[in-house]
Design a protein around this motif. Structure first.
Motif, PDB file in Angstrom:
ATOM      1  N   ILE A 241       8.656   2.098  -0.120  1.00 57.22           N
ATOM      2  CA  ILE A 241       7.485   1.830  -0.954  1.00 57.22           C
ATOM      3  C   ILE A 241       6.676   3.112  -1.166  1.00 57.22           C
ATOM      4  CG2 ILE A 241       5.276   0.591  -1.063  1.00 57.22           C
ATOM      5  CD1 ILE A 241       6.709  -1.677   0.554  1.00 57.22           C
ATOM      6  N   ALA A 242       6.459   3.871  -0.087  1.00 64.95           N
ATOM      7  CA  ALA A 242       5.700   5.128  -0.181  1.00 64.95           C
ATOM      8  C   ALA A 242       6.370   6.103  -1.147  1.00 64.95           C
ATOM      9  CB  ALA A 242       5.545   5.749   1.202  1.00 64.95           C
ATOM     10  N   TYR A 243       7.681   6.192  -1.059  1.00 62.15           N
ATOM     11  CA  TYR A 243       8.434   7.106  -1.929  1.00 62.15           C
ATOM     12  C   TYR A 243       8.310   6.686  -3.392  1.00 62.15           C
ATOM     13  CZ  TYR A 243      12.424   9.658  -3.873  1.00 62.15           C
ATOM     14  OH  TYR A 243      13.227  10.467  -4.644  1.00 62.15           O
ATOM     15  N   ILE A 244       8.497   5.404  -3.667  1.00 61.60           N
ATOM     16  CA  ILE A 244       8.451   4.912  -5.047  1.00 61.60           C
ATOM     17  C   ILE A 244       7.040   5.026  -5.619  1.00 61.60           C
ATOM     18  CG2 ILE A 244       8.675   2.827  -6.472  1.00 61.60           C
ATOM     19  CD1 ILE A 244      11.008   2.022  -4.596  1.00 61.60           C
ATOM     20  N   LYS A 245       6.050   4.681  -4.804  1.00 54.67           N
ATOM     21  CA  LYS A 245       4.658   4.702  -5.268  1.00 54.67           C
ATOM     22  C   LYS A 245       4.049   6.106  -5.229  1.00 54.67           C
ATOM     23  CE  LYS A 245       3.634   0.266  -5.953  1.00 54.67           C
ATOM     24  NZ  LYS A 245       3.296  -0.213  -7.318  1.00 54.67           N
ATOM     25  N   LYS A 246       4.802   7.071  -4.659  1.00 59.06           N
ATOM     26  CA  LYS A 246       4.292   8.435  -4.509  1.00 59.06           C
ATOM     27  C   LYS A 246       2.973   8.447  -3.742  1.00 59.06           C
ATOM     28  CE  LYS A 246       6.573  10.225  -8.679  1.00 59.06           C
ATOM     29  NZ  LYS A 246       7.402   9.041  -8.902  1.00 59.06           N
ATOM     30  N   MET A 247       2.972   7.707  -2.634  1.00 60.50           N
ATOM     31  CA  MET A 247       1.787   7.577  -1.795  1.00 60.50           C
ATOM     32  C   MET A 247       2.038   8.170  -0.421  1.00 60.50           C
ATOM     33  SD  MET A 247       0.479   3.686  -2.630  1.00 60.50           S
ATOM     34  CE  MET A 247      -0.840   3.820  -1.396  1.00 60.50           C
ATOM     35  N   ASP A 248       0.952   8.508   0.267  1.00 60.59           N
ATOM     36  CA  ASP A 248       1.056   8.944   1.651  1.00 60.59           C
ATOM     37  C   ASP A 248       1.594   7.798   2.501  1.00 60.59           C
ATOM     38  OD1 ASP A 248       0.108  10.946   3.895  1.00 60.59           O
ATOM     39  OD2 ASP A 248      -0.644   8.961   4.481  1.00 60.59           O
ATOM     40  N   LEU A 249       2.540   8.111   3.370  1.00 63.08           N
ATOM     41  CA  LEU A 249       3.193   7.077   4.184  1.00 63.08           C
ATOM     42  C   LEU A 249       2.181   6.281   5.001  1.00 63.08           C
ATOM     43  CD1 LEU A 249       5.946   5.905   5.188  1.00 63.08           C
ATOM     44  CD2 LEU A 249       5.847   7.592   7.029  1.00 63.08           C
ATOM     45  N   ASN A 250       1.247   6.950   5.648  1.00 66.38           N
ATOM     46  CA  ASN A 250       0.274   6.255   6.489  1.00 66.38           C
ATOM     47  C   ASN A 250      -0.658   5.375   5.661  1.00 66.38           C
ATOM     48  OD1 ASN A 250       1.095   7.168   9.080  1.00 66.38           O
ATOM     49  ND2 ASN A 250       0.192   9.162   8.629  1.00 66.38           N
ATOM     50  N   ASP A 251      -0.962   5.788   4.447  1.00 62.52           N
ATOM     51  CA  ASP A 251      -1.780   4.958   3.567  1.00 62.52           C
ATOM     52  C   ASP A 251      -1.056   3.662   3.215  1.00 62.52           C
ATOM     53  OD1 ASP A 251      -3.749   6.874   3.587  1.00 62.52           O
ATOM     54  OD2 ASP A 251      -3.259   7.683   1.607  1.00 62.52           O
ATOM     55  N   VAL A 252       0.266   3.742   3.031  1.00 63.40           N
ATOM     56  CA  VAL A 252       1.046   2.543   2.724  1.00 63.40           C
ATOM     57  C   VAL A 252       1.067   1.609   3.934  1.00 63.40           C
ATOM     58  CG1 VAL A 252       3.316   1.638   2.079  1.00 63.40           C
ATOM     59  CG2 VAL A 252       2.439   3.704   0.985  1.00 63.40           C
ATOM     60  N   TYR A 253       1.286   2.161   5.125  1.00 62.95           N
ATOM     61  CA  TYR A 253       1.224   1.326   6.330  1.00 62.95           C
ATOM     62  C   TYR A 253      -0.105   0.586   6.401  1.00 62.95           C
ATOM     63  CZ  TYR A 253       5.428   2.814   8.923  1.00 62.95           C
ATOM     64  OH  TYR A 253       6.718   3.010   9.347  1.00 62.95           O
ATOM     65  N   GLU A 254      -1.187   1.308   6.200  1.00 60.43           N
ATOM     66  CA  GLU A 254      -2.520   0.717   6.322  1.00 60.43           C
ATOM     67  C   GLU A 254      -2.748  -0.359   5.269  1.00 60.43           C
ATOM     68  OE1 GLU A 254      -7.230   2.148   6.387  1.00 60.43           O
ATOM     69  OE2 GLU A 254      -5.611   3.631   6.370  1.00 60.43           O
ATOM     70  N   GLN A 255      -2.348  -0.081   4.031  1.00 64.35           N
ATOM     71  CA  GLN A 255      -2.563  -1.036   2.938  1.00 64.35           C
ATOM     72  C   GLN A 255      -1.756  -2.314   3.147  1.00 64.35           C
ATOM     73  OE1 GLN A 255      -4.542  -0.521  -0.226  1.00 64.35           O
ATOM     74  NE2 GLN A 255      -4.303  -2.730   0.060  1.00 64.35           N
ATOM     75  N   ILE A 256      -0.476  -2.172   3.446  1.00 59.25           N
ATOM     76  CA  ILE A 256       0.394  -3.342   3.621  1.00 59.25           C
ATOM     77  C   ILE A 256      -0.057  -4.183   4.810  1.00 59.25           C
ATOM     78  CG2 ILE A 256       2.752  -4.077   4.186  1.00 59.25           C
ATOM     79  CD1 ILE A 256       2.595  -3.085   1.351  1.00 59.25           C
ATOM     80  N   TYR A 257      -0.422  -3.515   5.886  1.00 59.61           N
ATOM     81  CA  TYR A 257      -0.882  -4.236   7.082  1.00 59.61           C
ATOM     82  C   TYR A 257      -2.163  -5.004   6.773  1.00 59.61           C
ATOM     83  CZ  TYR A 257      -1.857  -5.108  12.037  1.00 59.61           C
ATOM     84  OH  TYR A 257      -2.089  -5.697  13.257  1.00 59.61           O
ATOM     85  N   GLY A 258      -3.104  -4.339   6.110  1.00 56.03           N
ATOM     86  CA  GLY A 258      -4.356  -4.998   5.759  1.00 56.03           C
ATOM     87  C   GLY A 258      -4.159  -6.152   4.791  1.00 56.03           C
ATOM     88  N   ASN A 259      -3.266  -5.974   3.830  1.00 46.87           N
ATOM     89  CA  ASN A 259      -2.956  -7.057   2.887  1.00 46.87           C
ATOM     90  C   ASN A 259      -2.531  -8.318   3.626  1.00 46.87           C
ATOM     91  OD1 ASN A 259      -3.340  -5.230   0.800  1.00 46.87           O
ATOM     92  ND2 ASN A 259      -1.169  -5.011   0.312  1.00 46.87           N
ATOM     93  N   THR A 260      -1.618  -8.143   4.581  1.00 52.13           N
ATOM     94  CA  THR A 260      -1.028  -9.289   5.273  1.00 52.13           C
ATOM     95  C   THR A 260      -2.039  -9.961   6.198  1.00 52.13           C
ATOM     96  OG1 THR A 260       1.028  -8.005   5.229  1.00 52.13           O
ATOM     97  CG2 THR A 260       1.042 -10.043   6.493  1.00 52.13           C
ATOM     98  N   LYS A 261      -2.821  -9.146   6.906  1.00 49.21           N
ATOM     99  CA  LYS A 261      -3.871  -9.703   7.775  1.00 49.21           C
ATOM    100  C   LYS A 261      -4.846 -10.544   6.956  1.00 49.21           C
ATOM    101  CE  LYS A 261      -5.072  -8.267  11.595  1.00 49.21           C
ATOM    102  NZ  LYS A 261      -4.941  -8.745  13.019  1.00 49.21           N
ATOM    103  N   THR A 262      -5.230 -10.025   5.802  1.00 45.32           N
ATOM    104  CA  THR A 262      -6.205 -10.719   4.975  1.00 45.32           C
ATOM    105  C   THR A 262      -5.617 -11.980   4.339  1.00 45.32           C
ATOM    106  OG1 THR A 262      -7.345  -8.644   4.478  1.00 45.32           O
ATOM    107  CG2 THR A 262      -7.733 -10.488   2.980  1.00 45.32           C
ATOM    108  N   PHE A 263      -4.403 -11.857   3.794  1.00 42.81           N
ATOM    109  CA  PHE A 263      -3.776 -12.995   3.112  1.00 42.81           C
ATOM    110  C   PHE A 263      -3.622 -14.182   4.065  1.00 42.81           C
ATOM    111  CE2 PHE A 263      -0.357 -15.626   1.540  1.00 42.81           C
ATOM    112  CZ  PHE A 263      -0.633 -15.714   0.179  1.00 42.81           C
ATOM    113  N   TYR A 264      -3.154 -13.899   5.285  1.00 42.37           N
ATOM    114  CA  TYR A 264      -2.869 -14.976   6.234  1.00 42.37           C
ATOM    115  C   TYR A 264      -4.010 -15.222   7.224  1.00 42.37           C
ATOM    116  CZ  TYR A 264       1.837 -15.654   4.536  1.00 42.37           C
ATOM    117  OH  TYR A 264       2.924 -15.969   3.743  1.00 42.37           O
ATOM    118  N   ASN A 265      -5.154 -14.579   6.992  1.00 41.12           N
ATOM    119  CA  ASN A 265      -6.324 -14.798   7.861  1.00 41.12           C
ATOM    120  C   ASN A 265      -6.000 -14.602   9.335  1.00 41.12           C
ATOM    121  OD1 ASN A 265      -8.106 -15.592   5.666  1.00 41.12           O
ATOM    122  ND2 ASN A 265      -6.959 -17.510   5.603  1.00 41.12           N
ATOM    123  N   LEU A 266      -5.282 -13.518   9.644  1.00 46.48           N
ATOM    124  CA  LEU A 266      -4.865 -13.262  11.016  1.00 46.48           C
ATOM    125  C   LEU A 266      -5.976 -12.562  11.809  1.00 46.48           C
ATOM    126  CD1 LEU A 266      -1.204 -12.041  10.338  1.00 46.48           C
ATOM    127  CD2 LEU A 266      -2.010 -14.379  10.815  1.00 46.48           C
TER     128      LEU A 266
END
Length: 266
Positions: A241-266
């Motif tokens: 995902i980071a490669y395709i989106k041309k994003m910093d790897l750590n930013d992708v980790y943070e975004q995806i993790y936050g998305n999932t926590k928020t979506f599922y109210n974890l």
């Protein structure tokens, strides 16, 4: 395609059939989840039917990081009216113990192998589940690809369900645009490392509406050939995902993790 990964960053498996694993492998994954040094913090364990839902409920009650979703996977014989009602009754009784309704949807692959398959029972069941997601204010996890996603979007809009998760999605650009506008989420599996169709999806879909999953124990090919599907494979998904989106790897980790926590109210 393989890229740099960071196994120190936290990940969540947004879609696993943990109850479907062989017992020995399931224990290995749970031990991995519960290890104090593990980067895997949570697993959303998705159900196939009522027995699967009961099993997943027990797993979530026994292990803090496992969160169960209850539903009926459409790639099997449609539930009878009594089977559907029994499942709905179980879900009603345990709705405060589930993070979502799922997996539910329409039988795309079953329909491909049986062109005479009656679709009405599946469509009726799907609308029941979507209506319950609205009534109970629960996220819904969807097996709905290609043209089936159009029908599903119709029902989601009709019942004003906003928190929809289309797992391992494939479909037209027009459907993608509709899903994006409605705020629906997708998740990608480790096949994103080697499947062009999924890479194109990643390129088009906003990362703010994206999660990662294993769909385990479903097996993968490419660099994962002959491997037991394991959550650690998702690090390659993040890197892709980071490669395709041309994003910093750590930013992708943070975004995806936050998305999932928020979506599922974890």
């Amino acid at each position: 395609m393989t890229y740099e990964v960071n196994r120190a960053r936290s990940i969540i498996d947004a879609h696993s059939h943990l109850d479907q694993y062989d017992g020995t492998v399931r224990k290995m994954i749970i031990d991995y989840l519960e290890s104090p040094t593990s980067e895997l913090t949570d697993v959303i364990s998705i159900s196939m039917n009522l027995p699967s839902s009961i099993h997943n409920l027990k797993l979530s009650e026994s292990h803090k990081g496992i969160h169960s979703a209850f539903g009926f996977h459409p790639e099997q014989n449609a539930p009878s009216e009594s089977e559907l009602q029994e499942l709905i009754s179980f879900m009603e009784l345990n709705k405060n113990k589930m993070v979502a309704i799922g997996e539910v949807g329409l039988p795309y692959y079953l329909k491909e192998s049986n062109i005479d398959l009656p679709l009405e029972p599946y469509i009726e069941a799907l609308e029941v589940f979507i209506r319950k997601a609205s009534d109970w204010n629960k996220p819904i996890v969807l097996h709905s690809i290609y043209e089936d996603a159009v029908t599903t979007c119709d029902f989601l809009e009709r019942h004003s369900v906003k928190k929809a998760h289309f797992h391992w999605f494939k479909g037209s650009v027009s459907t993608l645009e509709r899903m994006i506008e409605n705020g629906y989420f997708i998740s990608v599996t480790p096949d994103c490392v080697y499947e062009q169709e999924i890479q194109s999806l990643i390129e088009l879909y906003p990362i703010e509406q994206m999660m990662i999953e294993t769909d385990g124990p479903w097996p993968f090919t490419g660099p994962f050939e002959n491997q037991v599907t394991h959550p650690k494979m998702m690090h390659q998904s993040i890197a892709t995902i980071a490669y395709i989106k041309k994003m910093d790897l750590n930013d992708v980790y943070e975004q995806i993790y936050g998305n999932t926590k928020t979506f599922y109210n974890l």
